[in-house]
Write a protein that holds these residues in place. Structure first.
Motif, PDB file in Angstrom:
ATOM      1  N   CYS A  26       4.067   6.859  -1.963  1.00  0.00           N
ATOM      2  CA  CYS A  26       2.792   6.384  -1.445  1.00  0.00           C
ATOM      3  C   CYS A  26       1.634   7.186  -2.020  1.00  0.00           C
ATOM      4  O   CYS A  26       0.592   6.634  -2.387  1.00  0.00           O
ATOM      5  CB  CYS A  26       2.742   6.510   0.080  1.00  0.00           C
ATOM      6  N   ILE A  29       0.827   6.145  -5.509  1.00  0.00           N
ATOM      7  CA  ILE A  29       0.192   4.834  -5.549  1.00  0.00           C
ATOM      8  C   ILE A  29      -1.252   4.917  -5.049  1.00  0.00           C
ATOM      9  O   ILE A  29      -2.174   4.365  -5.661  1.00  0.00           O
ATOM     10  CB  ILE A  29       0.991   3.821  -4.703  1.00  0.00           C
ATOM     11  N   LYS A  32      -3.543   6.437  -7.566  1.00  0.00           N
ATOM     12  CA  LYS A  32      -3.881   5.518  -8.654  1.00  0.00           C
ATOM     13  C   LYS A  32      -4.888   4.468  -8.193  1.00  0.00           C
ATOM     14  O   LYS A  32      -5.843   4.153  -8.895  1.00  0.00           O
ATOM     15  CB  LYS A  32      -2.602   4.847  -9.172  1.00  0.00           C
ATOM     16  N   MET A  33      -4.659   3.986  -7.004  1.00  0.00           N
ATOM     17  CA  MET A  33      -5.576   2.972  -6.483  1.00  0.00           C
ATOM     18  C   MET A  33      -6.977   3.538  -6.337  1.00  0.00           C
ATOM     19  O   MET A  33      -7.970   2.907  -6.696  1.00  0.00           O
ATOM     20  CB  MET A  33      -5.082   2.455  -5.127  1.00  0.00           C
ATOM     21  N   THR A  36      -8.613   3.929  -9.523  1.00  0.00           N
ATOM     22  CA  THR A  36      -9.069   2.634 -10.019  1.00  0.00           C
ATOM     23  C   THR A  36     -10.394   2.240  -9.367  1.00  0.00           C
ATOM     24  O   THR A  36     -11.211   1.560  -9.985  1.00  0.00           O
ATOM     25  CB  THR A  36      -8.001   1.554  -9.736  1.00  0.00           C
ATOM     26  N   ALA A  95       2.599   3.340   8.287  1.00  0.00           N
ATOM     27  CA  ALA A  95       3.354   2.100   8.217  1.00  0.00           C
ATOM     28  C   ALA A  95       3.465   1.547   9.633  1.00  0.00           C
ATOM     29  O   ALA A  95       3.859   0.410   9.850  1.00  0.00           O
ATOM     30  CB  ALA A  95       4.744   2.370   7.641  1.00  0.00           C
ATOM     31  N   LYS A 116       0.069   0.650   6.225  1.00  0.00           N
ATOM     32  CA  LYS A 116       0.764   0.609   4.940  1.00  0.00           C
ATOM     33  C   LYS A 116       1.598  -0.661   4.889  1.00  0.00           C
ATOM     34  O   LYS A 116       2.157  -1.070   5.906  1.00  0.00           O
ATOM     35  CB  LYS A 116       1.693   1.810   4.834  1.00  0.00           C
ATOM     36  N   PRO A 117       1.798  -1.219   3.734  1.00  0.00           N
ATOM     37  CA  PRO A 117       1.349  -0.713   2.449  1.00  0.00           C
ATOM     38  C   PRO A 117      -0.139  -0.986   2.234  1.00  0.00           C
ATOM     39  O   PRO A 117      -0.623  -2.071   2.536  1.00  0.00           O
ATOM     40  CB  PRO A 117       2.179  -1.522   1.449  1.00  0.00           C
ATOM     41  N   VAL A 118      -0.787   0.018   1.738  1.00  0.00           N
ATOM     42  CA  VAL A 118      -2.220  -0.097   1.565  1.00  0.00           C
ATOM     43  C   VAL A 118      -2.521  -0.862   0.279  1.00  0.00           C
ATOM     44  O   VAL A 118      -1.949  -0.596  -0.773  1.00  0.00           O
ATOM     45  CB  VAL A 118      -2.853   1.312   1.487  1.00  0.00           C
ATOM     46  N   ARG A 119      -3.401  -1.787   0.427  1.00  0.00           N
ATOM     47  CA  ARG A 119      -3.809  -2.535  -0.756  1.00  0.00           C
ATOM     48  C   ARG A 119      -5.102  -1.950  -1.290  1.00  0.00           C
ATOM     49  O   ARG A 119      -5.897  -1.396  -0.538  1.00  0.00           O
ATOM     50  CB  ARG A 119      -4.016  -3.998  -0.382  1.00  0.00           C
ATOM     51  N   ILE A 120      -5.298  -2.156  -2.553  1.00  0.00           N
ATOM     52  CA  ILE A 120      -6.477  -1.548  -3.165  1.00  0.00           C
ATOM     53  C   ILE A 120      -7.763  -2.080  -2.547  1.00  0.00           C
ATOM     54  O   ILE A 120      -8.758  -1.365  -2.445  1.00  0.00           O
ATOM     55  CB  ILE A 120      -6.452  -1.739  -4.706  1.00  0.00           C
ATOM     56  N   GLU A 121      -7.719  -3.307  -2.090  1.00  0.00           N
ATOM     57  CA  GLU A 121      -8.913  -3.883  -1.485  1.00  0.00           C
ATOM     58  C   GLU A 121      -9.363  -3.082  -0.278  1.00  0.00           C
ATOM     59  O   GLU A 121     -10.550  -2.958  -0.005  1.00  0.00           O
ATOM     60  CB  GLU A 121      -8.664  -5.336  -1.054  1.00  0.00           C
TER      61      GLU A 121
ATOM     62  N   GLN B  26       3.209  -6.524  -2.903  1.00  0.00           N
ATOM     63  CA  GLN B  26       2.795  -5.148  -3.156  1.00  0.00           C
ATOM     64  C   GLN B  26       3.198  -4.709  -4.554  1.00  0.00           C
ATOM     65  O   GLN B  26       2.522  -3.911  -5.195  1.00  0.00           O
ATOM     66  CB  GLN B  26       3.421  -4.223  -2.095  1.00  0.00           C
ATOM     67  N   GLN B  29       0.615  -5.526  -6.909  1.00  0.00           N
ATOM     68  CA  GLN B  29      -0.475  -4.536  -6.874  1.00  0.00           C
ATOM     69  C   GLN B  29      -0.177  -3.390  -7.836  1.00  0.00           C
ATOM     70  O   GLN B  29      -1.055  -2.919  -8.552  1.00  0.00           O
ATOM     71  CB  GLN B  29      -0.626  -3.961  -5.454  1.00  0.00           C
ATOM     72  N   LEU B  33      -2.109  -2.149 -11.284  1.00  0.00           N
ATOM     73  CA  LEU B  33      -2.676  -0.813 -11.444  1.00  0.00           C
ATOM     74  C   LEU B  33      -2.351  -0.237 -12.812  1.00  0.00           C
ATOM     75  O   LEU B  33      -2.980   0.702 -13.283  1.00  0.00           O
ATOM     76  CB  LEU B  33      -2.132   0.136 -10.368  1.00  0.00           C
ATOM     77  N   PHE B  41       2.828   3.518 -15.498  1.00  0.00           N
ATOM     78  CA  PHE B  41       2.610   3.716 -14.068  1.00  0.00           C
ATOM     79  C   PHE B  41       3.741   3.141 -13.221  1.00  0.00           C
ATOM     80  O   PHE B  41       4.287   3.810 -12.347  1.00  0.00           O
ATOM     81  CB  PHE B  41       1.275   3.104 -13.645  1.00  0.00           C
ATOM     82  N   VAL B  45       6.201   5.260 -10.756  1.00  0.00           N
ATOM     83  CA  VAL B  45       6.249   5.076  -9.305  1.00  0.00           C
ATOM     84  C   VAL B  45       7.646   4.676  -8.860  1.00  0.00           C
ATOM     85  O   VAL B  45       8.178   5.195  -7.870  1.00  0.00           O
ATOM     86  CB  VAL B  45       5.247   3.999  -8.852  1.00  0.00           C
ATOM     87  N   HIS B  79      11.372   5.682   9.136  1.00  0.00           N
ATOM     88  CA  HIS B  79       9.948   5.366   9.062  1.00  0.00           C
ATOM     89  C   HIS B  79       9.409   5.665   7.677  1.00  0.00           C
ATOM     90  O   HIS B  79       8.628   4.896   7.102  1.00  0.00           O
ATOM     91  CB  HIS B  79       9.187   6.168  10.112  1.00  0.00           C
ATOM     92  N   LYS B  82      10.668   3.206   5.218  1.00  0.00           N
ATOM     93  CA  LYS B  82       9.936   1.958   5.405  1.00  0.00           C
ATOM     94  C   LYS B  82       8.596   2.024   4.679  1.00  0.00           C
ATOM     95  O   LYS B  82       8.190   1.098   3.998  1.00  0.00           O
ATOM     96  CB  LYS B  82       9.718   1.708   6.898  1.00  0.00           C
ATOM     97  N   SER B  86       7.817  -0.210   1.404  1.00  0.00           N
ATOM     98  CA  SER B  86       6.759  -1.218   1.511  1.00  0.00           C
ATOM     99  C   SER B  86       5.666  -0.951   0.488  1.00  0.00           C
ATOM    100  O   SER B  86       5.050  -1.882  -0.016  1.00  0.00           O
ATOM    101  CB  SER B  86       6.172  -1.252   2.924  1.00  0.00           C
ATOM    102  N   SER B  87       5.453   0.305   0.163  1.00  0.00           N
ATOM    103  CA  SER B  87       4.416   0.622  -0.816  1.00  0.00           C
ATOM    104  C   SER B  87       4.728   0.110  -2.200  1.00  0.00           C
ATOM    105  O   SER B  87       3.819  -0.178  -2.973  1.00  0.00           O
ATOM    106  CB  SER B  87       4.190   2.129  -0.914  1.00  0.00           C
TER     107      SER B  87
END
Lengths: 509, 152
Positions: A26, A29, A32-33, A36, A95, A116-121, B26, B29, B33, B41, B45, B79, B82, B86-87
């Motif tokens: 995470c 990511i 990087k986000m 960006t 999460a 989470k998951p976090v989006r860049i938006e 995701q 996404q 990136l 990248f 990841v 957790h 998860k 999900s990321s």
């Protein structure tokens, strides 16, 4: 100031973000986000590391994003500490999207909660928290300023020029921005405002306590306390807000449960949670921390004073009309940044701090948001984080607006209206009729407190010491958008309630 | 094989992963990136995810192997898994974790053990898929082509 201009054009690029997450995937990511998004990112995987980074470079960051679950320290604890020591906006993420966790974020003062998951938006708009916070802090200071505009000390704004003649740097910035209305929307450098804050130093707090003791806690009303304290530049509002915190602190010391306070004091509303946090920091926990040596070199009193002082900025102020119910009516979509805002995009002048607010309406409304009599307050530490060199323009829009409204009791400052300001705040002036002010002031209050909830004003039981600051950490959504919506539906609601609130005191009638 | 053939193959493969639920939005996404500045990248990841997940799965196995199971600890691990799955968009793994957490709450040992097995399986699946995908992409790049992007 060329550099200022250049920098302000870049905002929010260069926003200095500290991201804390023990999950390496995470973290990578997110980094990087954020990159960006053109932010300056520092990442760390432990809360302790984050704290030392923050402590080492007090003004080195603008905002913190932290995971809730971390092995070495609970994310909420980190949140509290950051709020106490650095007073930076903190975004929590997890999460876990359970309502109670999100609520915890709110009560602990997080300015947002990302699932989470976090989006860049979701990350693109985090800059608004920085701006909002500064605006609130500034407003806080402004409200506490005395009636003399001239009181403002030069230190108040390193980057702005207070002289009555056009503020070179700020002027040009604002002028330039006004000229580029269409582009200026997101390029408001309000976030870089250095605003004078009333920092409740140890001495000041002691004077305050002495005054309160002398009057007797029951009889201690802001006006009398102010008189007794006799501190030039301090206003009744400063005292009122401090008094409120002090009362909370006392209650906590006396063992009254925070929760009870929450329920009992509608005007405290969810703020209590934050206060509670602060109070606990101010009171017992501080002591514990101090004993445990966890508190940095500051004395307990200082920290307490500082904590009290800061909590205003951090927590906004108890919202007079927001009661507990409303807290729970938060809708999730509102908690996300960026989502709600777009809908509010209106036409006309886009020079808004927060998108989409028709500036025609704004001047009055937003100006009233500040209810500022003056600035002439304590400048002490300018809010941290944004300095000219840090990639943020340090132009102080408020100061600039200040000049042009010197004859008014108000400071019709509004981060979003830089271009208005440059026109000698004419639009503001035009729009400002006494009654408008009054009305606007009246119905502004609910707007202030109502970020995402359409709260109709309710009578405040104890309005005399109400401060009227933004419940900043309610900023789960775009306050301005909420404001706008409220405005639209506001008409008859204007006089729905009366405010004894000191905010109205400042309205020249 | 021609580059464009490889690209088509790669794209088809990616699509299938989405259709079968191995990956979700995701992941897109992540792909977005990736750019010239960070051409690796996604690989980085994903590798990190593998490392981390394997560690977590080991921890989970260990934790559930104890005579007296600390469900809070188990839950904490799940957790985290998860969160990381999900990321990167490893949907099936994430879904397993959701179920897993529920059983942790109930402190249902058998169900937890069964979930652990499931999650391990799903993890292996997605790991294979991702490794295959990466290989395909790398072949394309080696042949001078660019990685095809999916519209999601």
């Amino acid at each position: 100031m060329k550099s200022s201009d250049a920098v302000s054009d870049q905002f929010p690029a260069g926003l200095r973000v500290l991201v804390v997450d023990d999950d390496p995937t995470c973290l990578m990511i997110l980094e990087k986000m954020l990159r960006t998004c053109l932010y300056e990112v520092t990442k760390c995987n432990r809360a302790e590391t984050a704290l030392s980074l923050l402590r080492e470079s007090k003004n080195g960051f603008d905002i913190v994003i932290s995971d809730v679950h971390m092995p070495d320290m609970d994310g909420f604890k980190l949140l509290e500490l950051i709020g106490l020591e650095m007073d930076l906006p903190v975004i929590m993420m997890s999460a876990d999207d359970g309502k109670s966790v999100v609520m915890k974020g709110v009560t602990h003062g997080a300015c947002d909660y990302l699932i989470k998951p976090v989006r860049i938006e979701a990350l693109k708009n985090i800059w608004q928290h920085v701006v909002r916070k500064r605006k609130n802090e500034w407003k806080d200071t402004e409200q506490s300023g005395s009636a003399e505009e001239g009181d403002r000390q030069p230190k108040a704004s390193d980057e702005a020029d207070y002289s009555s003649s056009a503020n070179e740097g700020s002027w040009r910035n604002s002028k330039k921005r006004r000229d580029e209305e269409d582009e200026a929307e997101e390029r408001d450098d309000t976030s870089t405002l250095k605003k004078p804050r009333v920092v409740w130093s140890v001495e000041l707090h002691q004077q305050f306590v002495a005054a309160v003791d002398q009057l007797g806690i029951d009889k201690a009303v802001p006006k009398k306390i102010l008189e007794l304290m006799n501190v030039p530049g301090l206003t009744r509002e400063n005292v009122a807000s401090h008094l409120q915190k002090y009362r909370l602190y006392l209650r906590r010391l006396n063992g009254v449960s925070q929760h009870q306070n929450n329920m009992n004091n509608s005007f405290l509303g969810p703020q209590e949670g934050t206060f509670g946090t602060i109070s606990s920091i101010n009171g017992i926990d501080l002591q514990t921390l101090a004993v445990a040596g966890q508190l940095p070199a500051q004395s307990l009193a200082t920290l307490q004073a500082a904590g009290l002082g800061r909590s205003t900025a951090k927590a906004g102020v108890p919202m007079p009309i927001m009661d507990q119910r409303n807290l729970f009516s938060f809708e999730n979509p509102r908690l996300r940044f960026g989502e709600g805002q777009q809908q509010h995009l209106s036409s006309s002048k886009p020079v808004n701090l927060l998108h989409g607010i028709p500036t025609n309406m704004e001047p009055k409304q937003l100006a009233n948001l500040h209810h500022i009599t003056t600035k002439g307050s304590f400048q002490d530490e300018v809010t941290s984080g944004i300095k000219g060199s840090g990639g943020f323009p340090s132009y102080d829009i408020f100061n600039e607006l200040h000049h042009h409204k010197s004859h008014h009791d108000w400071d019709i400052t509004n981060p979003g209206l830089t271009y208005n300001a440059s026109q000698h705040a004419n639009p503001l002036q035009e729009g400002l009729q006494q009654d408008n002010l009054q009305n606007a002031g009246q119905h502004l209050n609910p707007l202030l407190v109502d970020n995402s909830i359409r709260v109709k004003a309710e009578r405040i039981p104890d309005a005399s010491s109400q401060t009227n600051l933004f419940p900043e950490h309610y900023g789960q959504e775009d306050l301005m958008s909420a404001l706008l919506k409220q405005q639209e539906g506001m008409g008859p609601a204007e006089n729905e309630f009366e405010f004894d609130g000191y905010s109205l005191d400042n309205i020249p009638v | 094989m021609e580059v464009d053939q490889m690209q088509r193959q790669c794209l088809d493969y990616t699509k299938s992963l989405f259709l079968e639920g191995f990956l979700d939005g995701q992941f897109v996404q992540l792909q977005q990136l990736q750019d010239e500045n960070n051409p690796d990248f996604v690989v980085e990841v994903v590798s990190l995810f593998f490392e981390d997940s394997e560690r977590l799965l080991n921890d989970l196995t260990f934790a559930l192997d104890q005579k007296s199971i600390d469900f809070k600890k188990v839950d904490a691990h799940v957790h985290q898994l998860k969160g990381s799955s999900s990321s990167i968009g490893a949907q099936r793994v994430k879904n397993c974790c959701i179920a897993f957490r529920n059983f942790c709450e109930e402190q249902n040992i058998d169900a937890c053990l069964s979930c652990l097995q499931q999650v391990k399986q799903e993890y292996c699946h997605v790991k294979n898929k991702l490794e295959t995908l990466i290989r395909l992409e790398q072949q394309i790049v080696a042949a001078g082509g660019s990685i095809p992007t999916m519209e999601f």
